[in-house]
Design an enzyme around this catalytic site. Structure first.
Site, PDB file in Angstrom:
ATOM      1  N   ARG A 115      13.109  -5.967   5.889  1.00 48.44           N
ATOM      2  CA  ARG A 115      11.909  -6.793   6.126  1.00 48.44           C
ATOM      3  C   ARG A 115      10.775  -6.498   5.143  1.00 48.44           C
ATOM      4  NH1 ARG A 115      11.582  -9.291  11.585  1.00 48.44           N
ATOM      5  NH2 ARG A 115      13.644  -8.987  12.440  1.00 48.44           N
ATOM      6  N   MET A 121      -6.286  -2.820  14.864  1.00 45.14           N
ATOM      7  CA  MET A 121      -5.239  -3.507  15.620  1.00 45.14           C
ATOM      8  C   MET A 121      -3.983  -2.680  15.924  1.00 45.14           C
ATOM      9  SD  MET A 121      -5.499  -7.348  14.028  1.00 45.14           S
ATOM     10  CE  MET A 121      -4.711  -8.082  15.457  1.00 45.14           C
ATOM     11  N   ARG A 157      -1.982   7.202  10.377  1.00 46.99           N
ATOM     12  CA  ARG A 157      -2.207   5.830   9.898  1.00 46.99           C
ATOM     13  C   ARG A 157      -3.471   5.815   9.059  1.00 46.99           C
ATOM     14  NH1 ARG A 157      -3.705   0.486  10.078  1.00 46.99           N
ATOM     15  NH2 ARG A 157      -5.576   0.016  11.268  1.00 46.99           N
ATOM     16  N   ARG A 173       0.852  -1.202   0.000  1.00 51.72           N
ATOM     17  CA  ARG A 173       0.000   0.000   0.000  1.00 51.72           C
ATOM     18  C   ARG A 173       0.887   1.251   0.000  1.00 51.72           C
ATOM     19  NH1 ARG A 173      -5.866   0.461  -0.054  1.00 51.72           N
ATOM     20  NH2 ARG A 173      -5.882  -1.267  -1.452  1.00 51.72           N
TER      21      ARG A 173
HETATM   22  N1  HPA Z   1     -10.704  -7.125  13.553  1.00 54.79           N
HETATM   23  C1  HPA Z   1      -9.520  -6.539  13.660  1.00 54.79           C
HETATM   24  N2  HPA Z   1      -9.001  -5.749  12.727  1.00 54.79           N
HETATM   25  C2  HPA Z   1      -9.722  -5.545  11.628  1.00 54.79           C
HETATM   26  C3  HPA Z   1     -10.974  -6.134  11.442  1.00 54.79           C
HETATM   27  C4  HPA Z   1     -11.480  -6.947  12.472  1.00 54.79           C
HETATM   28  O1  HPA Z   1     -12.598  -7.493  12.377  1.00 54.79           O
HETATM   29  N3  HPA Z   1     -11.431  -5.734  10.228  1.00 54.79           N
HETATM   30  C5  HPA Z   1     -10.481  -4.933   9.693  1.00 54.79           C
HETATM   31  N4  HPA Z   1      -9.448  -4.809  10.528  1.00 54.79           N
END
Ligand code: HPA
Length: 236
Positions: free
Chosen positions: A48, A184, A92, A29
């Site tokens: 990496r 996340m 982000r 991306r």
């Molecule tokens: N969980 C965590 N992160 C994500 C999700 C999810 O369902 N969908 C897109 N990113």
């Protein structure tokens, strides 16, 4: 500040990265962002495979880089950017799963705050829990830009989980607290920014809904990503 560059994870020398960095989880991306949006992009990292480029956007110097998946990964990259490369602003641009009935695939979520099951914040030994929040000026500018462009968006809390595949799904509990979506990475970004006295914002487009089961097609994903980039690039 002693020059600690290149770092174990970023092969650039100090000065090769702009003071503003736009980051996405997927390094490809970042490559796409560099090719599509930047003038004269120069590749500064391949360690990496976490591609990073510096170029200009409408004459303003900006870098784009991948940050990988999850809090430990974004934690490493953003720590190094803020503390070893004089970066002062990180945005982000990611994806998130909706846990709010009014948030549909393609909608934009601006993470004003980020709740988490991660222990990343334990390192600060605070006598309580820290509330990771976005930089207010960046958030306000992003809201203004989304309004101007007529994009659908919501501002509020996200839940940033360490467990994409969770044995005991806890979505309903976060939903009760009016949390909008699951992603996340945001808390590590926000905590590193706070500790470094720098600025951060996490923008996410809804890629799927944990409520309705809607998912994004490849074409929608591209269009949605473009909207998020319009907002991010419009406020740097
Ligand atoms: N969980 C965590 N992160 C994500 C999700 C999810 O369902 N969908 C897109 N990113």
């Amino acid at each position: 500040m002693a020059d600690k560059t290149p770092t174990p994870h970023i092969g650039a020398k100090r000065g090769e990265i702009a003071s503003t960095v736009i980051m996405a989880g997927d390094p490809l991306r970042a490559k796409m962002m560099a090719e599509r949006y930047l003038e004269n992009p120069v590749l500064y990292n391949q360690v990496r495979g976490m591609l990073g480029y510096t170029g200009t956007y409408k004459g303003k110097r900006v870098s784009v880089q991948g940050h990988g998946m999850g809090i430990p990964s974004i934690g490493i990259y953003t720590y190094e950017l803020y503390n070893f490369y004089d970066v002062d602003t990180i945005i982000r641009v990611g994806s998130a799963g909706s846990i709010h009935p009014d948030l549909h695939v393609g909608d934009l979520v601006m993470a004003m705050g980020a709740c988490t099951n991660s222990t990343y914040g334990a390192q600060y030994h605070l006598p309580g829990t820290f509330a990771p929040i976005a930089d207010f000026d960046l958030l306000r500018a992003a809201v203004q830009k989304a309004e101007e462009l007529g994009y659908r968006y919501k501002v509020g809390n996200v839940y940033s989980t360490d467990t994409f595949y969770d044995d005991t799904p806890d979505t309903a509990l976060w939903q009760k607290m009016n949390v909008l979506a699951i992603e996340m990475e945001a808390p590590a970004l926000y905590m590193n920014a706070a500790r470094a006295g720098a600025r951060a914002l996490c923008l996410c487009t809804i890629s799927d809904s944990l409520i309705t089961g809607e998912e994004t097609t490849a074409e929608e994903r591209q269009n949605n990503f473009t909207q998020m980039m319009d907002v991010a690039l419009g406020i740097i």
